[in-house]
Design a protein around this motif. Structure first.
Motif, PDB file in Angstrom:
ATOM      1  N   GLU A  83     -91.352   3.403 -53.994  1.00 55.26           N
ATOM      2  CA  GLU A  83     -92.175   4.439 -53.364  1.00 55.26           C
ATOM      3  C   GLU A  83     -91.343   5.407 -52.526  1.00 55.26           C
TER       4      GLU A  83
ATOM      5  N   ARG B  43     -91.298   5.495 -63.124  1.00 59.90           N
ATOM      6  CA  ARG B  43     -91.825   4.323 -62.416  1.00 59.90           C
ATOM      7  C   ARG B  43     -91.504   3.041 -63.185  1.00 59.90           C
TER       8      ARG B  43
ATOM      9  N   SER C  79     -89.608   7.652 -55.496  1.00 58.20           N
ATOM     10  CA  SER C  79     -90.529   8.383 -56.368  1.00 58.20           C
ATOM     11  C   SER C  79     -90.890   9.779 -55.868  1.00 58.20           C
TER      12      SER C  79
ATOM     13  N   ASN D   7     -95.161   8.163 -62.333  1.00 51.94           N
ATOM     14  CA  ASN D   7     -95.792   7.431 -63.433  1.00 51.94           C
ATOM     15  C   ASN D   7     -96.101   8.330 -64.625  1.00 51.94           C
TER      16      ASN D   7
ATOM     17  N   ASP E 243     -98.889   6.332 -57.660  1.00 53.10           N
ATOM     18  CA  ASP E 243     -99.378   5.740 -58.905  1.00 53.10           C
ATOM     19  C   ASP E 243    -100.894   5.923 -58.952  1.00 53.10           C
TER      20      ASP E 243
END
Length: 497
Positions: free
Chosen positions: A188, A174, A191, A202, A341
């Motif tokens: 996003e 991240r 991820s 993260n 996150d």
């Protein structure tokens, strides 16, 4: 009755890594036995039945990387072991899957140039960051991916790239994304791919995540045509046909170093062996060597690692094929508006079930014989399950299943009246099939500064840690690491004779 057995090598665990190690080692001329605690082989590549064997459920996802011809590590491994027939058990697909974010359905193709074009189309203002991402995948990601070839002396590390790679290994994915992109939306969308390595953006270090992106974008994303159990059973047959021995329902209890050999006590056997190959969690290896003081000191090394995520999985059986309901992609990654996150508070209050990427897999798309099944998977952790009483466990299981089904129905309301059966598995279920610490499905977390190389220095030279715990998570890693270590360790043995 305890039976005595003597072999060159005893492998603990008949998962994909253990089976591939066994095939590789017997092919090199060693006598090998594999001890498996479960009544069937496969570990996470294992299935179970429900509703009078009408429905077939696997413990894990069906996605596999590394099967592109002449590129993927797994393709290369199967070819070297003359297991090309296994390639017919997989289907290279024209798309990786579809990311669903803020009501957008972003289909990711399977070819890297097409993926890049897709990202540029959806995020034209992020052109510079996208170009940087693919440059890093092709340099840092590629070099990390070539780890197995390096072990075989077939790849030379680029030291100039390595210096920058070390920096990437100290930050999260991240952090890396936020450093190259202007806005949050593309972060996003990218991820969620971390779920394939049992990671979230993260937490996972950026260097390892670039490896995962290379494996998925360039290595050849594929799906099993049948169940993971079928792959495991075919590998077992190959192992036995080449002279290997399977000790089924035969858990290892204790190991003792006798000087010139190891003496291993299992549920049914006493095994004399020159070397033990442990595909089980390193913590279990230390426990089995309780009389070995040096091995007990290895506990301090293990404190450098964090046990990774397991998963909560809902198997949703439909009355009609998913394609008839407009679910045509092999997999959808449902992303919350705020992404994955999360905070410690989100973990403690179960909000992470709403935040984490939720994978919706068209499970038996290639082979519907096991039923019309959608599989909903979210990363989960054993710490939320193992302390519960049976009543608390069942209540929580029902609660989380309902929560995930509601999430899916927001995106796919058309399946609601087509659901005819649901079943869930938890990290505790995972443990039942694999005995993995805390029900982890992905071994240790690949956090910033995590160095799996520390696990190669086990203090007893007759014991080798060969598993996803020491090589990294995923089917491709498990199979390639098993093959590579089986070949190298047995070539080394031959050279020393």
């Amino acid at each position: 009755m305890i039976e005595n057995l003597e072999v060159d090598e005893l492998v603990i665990g008949a998962g994909l890594c253990g089976l591939m190690y066994g095939i590789s080692a017997v092919t090199e001329g060693s006598s090998v036995a594999i001890s498996e605690a479960h009544h069937k082989v496969g570990g996470y590549a294992t299935n179970f039945y429900r509703n009078k064997r009408k429905f077939v459920f696997d413990c894990s996802q069906h996605k596999v990387s590394g099967l592109k011809e002449n590129v993927g590590n797994l393709w290369n491994t199967l070819k070297r072991l003359e297991l090309q027939s296994l390639l017919d058990e997989f289907e290279l697909h024209e798309e990786i899957g579809t990311v669903v974010y803020k009501n957008q359905f972003i289909k990711l193709p399977s070819e890297p140039e097409d993926i890049k074009k897709t990202l540029i189309t959806h995020f034209p203002d992020e052109l510079a960051g996208i170009e940087k991402l693919f440059q890093d995948i092709e340099s840092h990601g590629y070099q990390h991916y070539m780890f197995f070839r390096k072990l075989m002396n077939e790849y030379t590390i680029n030291r100039d790239i390595l210096r920058e790679s070390r920096g990437l290994s100290k930050i999260t994915a991240r952090d890396y994304f936020q450093s190259i992109f202007k806005g949050p939306d593309i972060v996003e969308v990218l991820s969620p791919i971390a779920i394939y390595s049992g990671s979230i953006s993260n937490e996972v270090n950026a260097f390892y995540f670039l490896h995962c992106l290379y494996a998925m974008f360039y290595g050849g994303p594929a799906f099993m045509k049948g169940t993971g159990q079928r792959i495991s059973d075919l590998l077992l047959k190959e192992f036995v046909d080449r002279g290997g021995i399977l000790l089924k329902k035969n858990q290892v209890h204790e190991m003792e170093d006798m000087g010139d050999h190891m003496l291993v006590t299992t549920r049914k056997n006493t095994v004399k062996t020159k070397r033990v190959i442990a595909t089980c969690p390193p913590e279990d290896v230390v426990r089995m060597l309780k009389k070995d003081e040096k091995s007990q000191e290895f506990k301090e090394v293990l404190e450098n690692f964090t046990v990774g995520w397991g998963h909560f999985c809902v198997f949703a059986v439909l009355s009609v094929p998913p394609d008839e309901l407009g679910i045509s992609s092999p997999e959808y990654l449902l992303v919350s508006d705020t992404g994955d996150d999360f905070t410690e508070e989100d973990f403690e209050n179960d909000r992470y079930y709403d935040l984490f990427t939720l994978s919706v897999s068209n499970y038996h798309r290639v082979d519907p014989e096991g039923g019309y099944i959608l599989q909903f998977i979210v990363l989960d952790h054993g710490d939320r399950w193992f302390h519960l009483s049976e009543e608390e466990y069942n209540q929580r299981k029902d609660k989380i299943q309902e929560k995930l089904i509601k999430r899916v129905l927001k995106t796919f309301p058309q399946i609601e009246d087509k659901l005819i059966y649901t079943e869930s598995s938890t990290p505790k279920t995972n443990y039942k099939f694999t005995l993995a610490t805390k029900g982890s499905a992905f071994a240790y977390k690949m956090l910033p500064k995590t160095n799996l190389g520390l696990l190669s220095n086990f203090p007893n030279d007759k014991v080798k840690l060969v598993s996803t715990w020491s090589g990294g998570p995923g089917y491709e890693t498990a199979m390639c690491f098993g093959f590579t270590q089986g070949k190298l360790l047995n070539m080394e043995k031959t050279q020393n004779i």
